[in-house]
Design a protein around this motif. Structure first.
Motif, PDB file in Angstrom:
ATOM      1  N   LEU A 178       0.825  -1.208   0.000  1.00 28.59           N
ATOM      2  CA  LEU A 178       0.000   0.000   0.000  1.00 28.59           C
ATOM      3  C   LEU A 178       0.861   1.261   0.000  1.00 28.59           C
ATOM      4  O   LEU A 178       0.464   2.305  -0.509  1.00 28.59           O
ATOM      5  CB  LEU A 178      -0.926   0.006   1.230  1.00 28.59           C
ATOM      6  CG  LEU A 178      -2.024  -1.066   1.253  1.00 28.59           C
ATOM      7  CD1 LEU A 178      -2.642  -1.168   2.646  1.00 28.59           C
ATOM      8  CD2 LEU A 178      -3.098  -0.758   0.216  1.00 28.59           C
ATOM      9  N   PHE A 179       2.058   1.166   0.598  1.00 26.40           N
ATOM     10  CA  PHE A 179       2.900   2.371   0.698  1.00 26.40           C
ATOM     11  C   PHE A 179       3.513   2.747  -0.656  1.00 26.40           C
ATOM     12  O   PHE A 179       3.855   3.898  -0.870  1.00 26.40           O
ATOM     13  CB  PHE A 179       3.981   2.178   1.763  1.00 26.40           C
ATOM     14  CG  PHE A 179       3.395   1.931   3.125  1.00 26.40           C
ATOM     15  CD1 PHE A 179       2.583   2.888   3.720  1.00 26.40           C
ATOM     16  CD2 PHE A 179       3.599   0.728   3.788  1.00 26.40           C
ATOM     17  CE1 PHE A 179       1.992   2.661   4.959  1.00 26.40           C
ATOM     18  CE2 PHE A 179       3.016   0.493   5.021  1.00 26.40           C
ATOM     19  CZ  PHE A 179       2.210   1.453   5.609  1.00 26.40           C
ATOM     20  N   ARG A 185       8.378   7.611  -0.408  1.00 26.66           N
ATOM     21  CA  ARG A 185       9.714   7.534  -1.009  1.00 26.66           C
ATOM     22  C   ARG A 185      10.496   6.356  -0.433  1.00 26.66           C
ATOM     23  O   ARG A 185      10.348   6.005   0.742  1.00 26.66           O
ATOM     24  CB  ARG A 185      10.486   8.845  -0.792  1.00 26.66           C
ATOM     25  CG  ARG A 185      10.862   9.098   0.647  1.00 26.66           C
ATOM     26  CD  ARG A 185      11.587  10.408   0.857  1.00 26.66           C
ATOM     27  NE  ARG A 185      11.817  10.593   2.284  1.00 26.66           N
ATOM     28  CZ  ARG A 185      12.844  10.065   2.952  1.00 26.66           C
ATOM     29  NH1 ARG A 185      13.737   9.338   2.326  1.00 26.66           N
ATOM     30  NH2 ARG A 185      12.971  10.266   4.257  1.00 26.66           N
ATOM     31  N   VAL A 186      11.335   5.762  -1.270  1.00 31.10           N
ATOM     32  CA  VAL A 186      12.229   4.701  -0.808  1.00 31.10           C
ATOM     33  C   VAL A 186      13.155   5.329   0.229  1.00 31.10           C
ATOM     34  O   VAL A 186      13.647   6.431   0.030  1.00 31.10           O
ATOM     35  CB  VAL A 186      13.064   4.150  -1.988  1.00 31.10           C
ATOM     36  CG1 VAL A 186      14.148   3.215  -1.466  1.00 31.10           C
ATOM     37  CG2 VAL A 186      12.168   3.431  -2.974  1.00 31.10           C
ATOM     38  N   GLY A 187      13.351   4.651   1.337  1.00 33.13           N
ATOM     39  CA  GLY A 187      14.195   5.235   2.376  1.00 33.13           C
ATOM     40  C   GLY A 187      13.386   5.987   3.417  1.00 33.13           C
ATOM     41  O   GLY A 187      13.935   6.526   4.369  1.00 33.13           O
ATOM     42  N   HIS A 188      12.060   6.025   3.249  1.00 32.61           N
ATOM     43  CA  HIS A 188      11.217   6.671   4.270  1.00 32.61           C
ATOM     44  C   HIS A 188      11.412   5.959   5.619  1.00 32.61           C
ATOM     45  O   HIS A 188      11.536   6.594   6.651  1.00 32.61           O
ATOM     46  CB  HIS A 188       9.745   6.610   3.855  1.00 32.61           C
ATOM     47  CG  HIS A 188       8.802   7.076   4.924  1.00 32.61           C
ATOM     48  ND1 HIS A 188       8.534   8.404   5.151  1.00 32.61           N
ATOM     49  CD2 HIS A 188       8.096   6.382   5.862  1.00 32.61           C
ATOM     50  CE1 HIS A 188       7.691   8.512   6.175  1.00 32.61           C
ATOM     51  NE2 HIS A 188       7.405   7.305   6.617  1.00 32.61           N
ATOM     52  N   GLY A 210      11.805  -3.239   0.125  1.00 30.94           N
ATOM     53  CA  GLY A 210      12.016  -2.223  -0.902  1.00 30.94           C
ATOM     54  C   GLY A 210      11.771  -0.806  -0.413  1.00 30.94           C
ATOM     55  O   GLY A 210      12.036   0.158  -1.125  1.00 30.94           O
ATOM     56  N   LEU A 211      11.260  -0.657   0.812  1.00 34.75           N
ATOM     57  CA  LEU A 211      10.925   0.676   1.316  1.00 34.75           C
ATOM     58  C   LEU A 211      12.038   1.309   2.159  1.00 34.75           C
ATOM     59  O   LEU A 211      11.902   2.437   2.599  1.00 34.75           O
ATOM     60  CB  LEU A 211       9.625   0.617   2.135  1.00 34.75           C
ATOM     61  CG  LEU A 211       8.362   0.291   1.317  1.00 34.75           C
ATOM     62  CD1 LEU A 211       7.250  -0.210   2.220  1.00 34.75           C
ATOM     63  CD2 LEU A 211       7.887   1.516   0.528  1.00 34.75           C
TER      64      LEU A 211
END
Length: 494
Positions: A178-179, A185-188, A210-211
């Motif tokens: 869902l994110f 953003r990647v790295g959140h 992957g996040l």
């Protein structure tokens, strides 16, 4: 909150800077812990663990995770049965949250029940302020299926964008997708924890991973590659390895392998990457010995509450007093009904019922129906046993497949193995069906705390490596009873 838990003195990294270990080994986010650690010896801060009951190995894992030394490759918390893996994960989440004010933590598990459990334990810790943690569910999940205590966290999670602003997010691996949809953003997230990682397929596990940033993000996989893997229905997908979890695959890669020569002093694995928990808080020593030998390099230590695990040592039906295991040989006929592919053995079902009655109505060691679990691989056998138990007013005894028991523990476990046809030799794997999977065997025999009863046909089971080992163990310890043994096992009988 709690100041840092990094154990610099015992850190395996000899750093370049000053003697306290200035700089190079730390990323930016870890400077706060670093400075907190300099203000006093970490030894003095034992009291800062949120859970005072953690053992040394569990504390070590928490310190390692907090130090972030292994980034960017995943840190593995290897938790054999009953070793307190989730307890350790909870502590690590709380420590990261309090020691690193800039951290944003995503906690995932493959199933709703496992994700709910983490949420509940964090809630019970009382160490997170309201408005800190949120539980994000798939839109199709019904509120009725959710425990009261965690419903408020779920309501906060209904708007995914708002939820993404919380510092601790809990979701299933697949719902972490869902994110991506809201363009996070990647790295959140700075940290991703995957509990029960051994039960997630690799693509599923990669969704949350992957996040995080691939440079500074920290990944923690917790689980046991020796217990049940992901449930994969497609034969084709299995042939191509989809049934191997990321945890299991990583544990077979060079960096994660056991190496007693290099790491003998710290549990045989590279301590920067793997902590294996070995103190078992569940089972009697007689029940732990075999799985420890077959699956865990004989490393499991018996740490269970003696009053609990010894509670049935005097039961009148034990073949050997003081040894809480029975292997009851049954040479019954297996059968199928109509076109059903599912097998059952009436003789074993009746024997299961007899043992349940004996335990529930025992004079010396009465056991409540809720403390007994019956594990059997075939749906038909589950049905037959449930009917028999209903007839004797023991409906509260849980009966189900191995899958339904993973992660649970019972005072008494009774296993009905079912397969009894002795002349189907063409394909051993087919005729043992379910049984030829060592992970299922491992999960089944590590559920009981105080008593294990196994029912099955020794003439068939002797051909399965795991059940063969259990037969030998039972015979040499004088706890085999029932039908005659196959000739190759007879010499073992005293």
């Amino acid at each position: 909150g709690s100041s840092g838990e990094t154990d610099i003195e015992n850190s395996p990294v000899d750093t370049v800077g000053g003697e306290e270990g200035e700089g190079e080994m730390y990323g930016e986010t870890n400077m706060e812990i670093h400075n907190a650690t300099l203000s006093g010896s970490p030894k003095a801060r034992e009291k800062e663990f949120f859970n005072p009951m953690l053992n040394e190995n569990q504390k070590l894992a928490v310190r390692r995770i907090l130090s972030g030394d292994c980034r960017p490759i995943p840190y593995v918390l290897f938790g054999p049965p009953g070793t307190g893996k989730t307890v350790t994960i909870i502590e690590a989440i709380l420590q990261v949250f309090h020691a690193l004010p800039d951290s944003r933590i995503l906690v995932c598990a493959p199933s709703n029940s496992a994700a709910d459990l983490v949420c509940l334990r964090l809630h019970e810790s009382r160490a997170l302020r309201p408005g800190t943690m949120v539980r994000v569910n798939a839109t199709c999940r019904f509120e009725e299926t959710i425990t009261e205590a965690i419903r408020p966290y779920c309501r906060d999670g209904e708007d995914v964008w708002k939820a993404s602003r919380f510092r601790v997010l809990i979701t299933t691996c697949s719902s972490a997708g869902l994110f991506y949809q809201i363009g996070l953003r990647v790295g959140h997230f700075t940290h991703v924890f995957v509990d029960e990682a051994g039960q997630a397929s690799e693509p599923e596990c990669l969704i949350p991973l992957g996040l995080v940033s691939d440079v500074s993000g920290q990944i923690v996989l917790a689980g046991d590659p020796m217990q049940l893997g992901p449930v994969i229905k497609s034969r084709l997908a299995m042939a191509y390895g989809l049934n191997v979890s990321m945890l299991e695959r990583l544990m077979s890669r060079p960096a994660y392998l056991r190496d007693e020569d290099a790491f003998g002093a710290c549990g045989a694995y590279n301590p920067l990457l793997v902590t294996k928990l070995v103190k078992n808080y569940r089972s009697h020593s007689a029940l732990l010995a075999l799985p420890s030998r077959l699956f865990y390099h004989r490393e499991l230590e018996v740490c269970a509450d003696p009053t609990v695990v010894a509670s049935l040592l005097g039961w009148e039906k034990l073949p050997r007093k003081g040894f809480p295991l029975i292997f009851h040989g049954v040479r019954g006929n297996e059968a199928r009904e109509g076109r059903s592919p599912s097998w059952f053995t009436p003789a074993e079902a009746v024997q299961v019922m007899r043992y349940c009655c004996l335990l529930a109505r025992s004079v010396s060691s009465q056991v409540s129906a809720r403390d007994i679990g019956v594990i059997t691989p075939y749906r038909k056998q589950v049905e037959k046993i449930k009917i028999l138990l209903r007839n004797v007013d023991l409906m509260d005894i849980k009966v189900g497949s191995v899958e339904e028991f993973q992660g649970q523990e019972y005072l008494v476990i009774i296993i009905s193995t079912v397969r009894s046809n002795e002349d189907r030799f063409e394909d051993d794997r087919y005729f043992l069906g379910f049984l030829s999977n060592s992970k299922r065997f491992n999960v089944a025999i590590t559920r009981p705390k105080a008593l294990l009863i196994v029912l099955g046909n020794p003439h068939v089971l002797v051909r399965d490596p795991c059940f063969g080992a259990l037969l030998e163990y039972s015979i040499t310890n004088g706890v085999y009873t029932g039908c005659d043994l196959p000739p190759e096992l007879q010499p073992l009988q005293k």
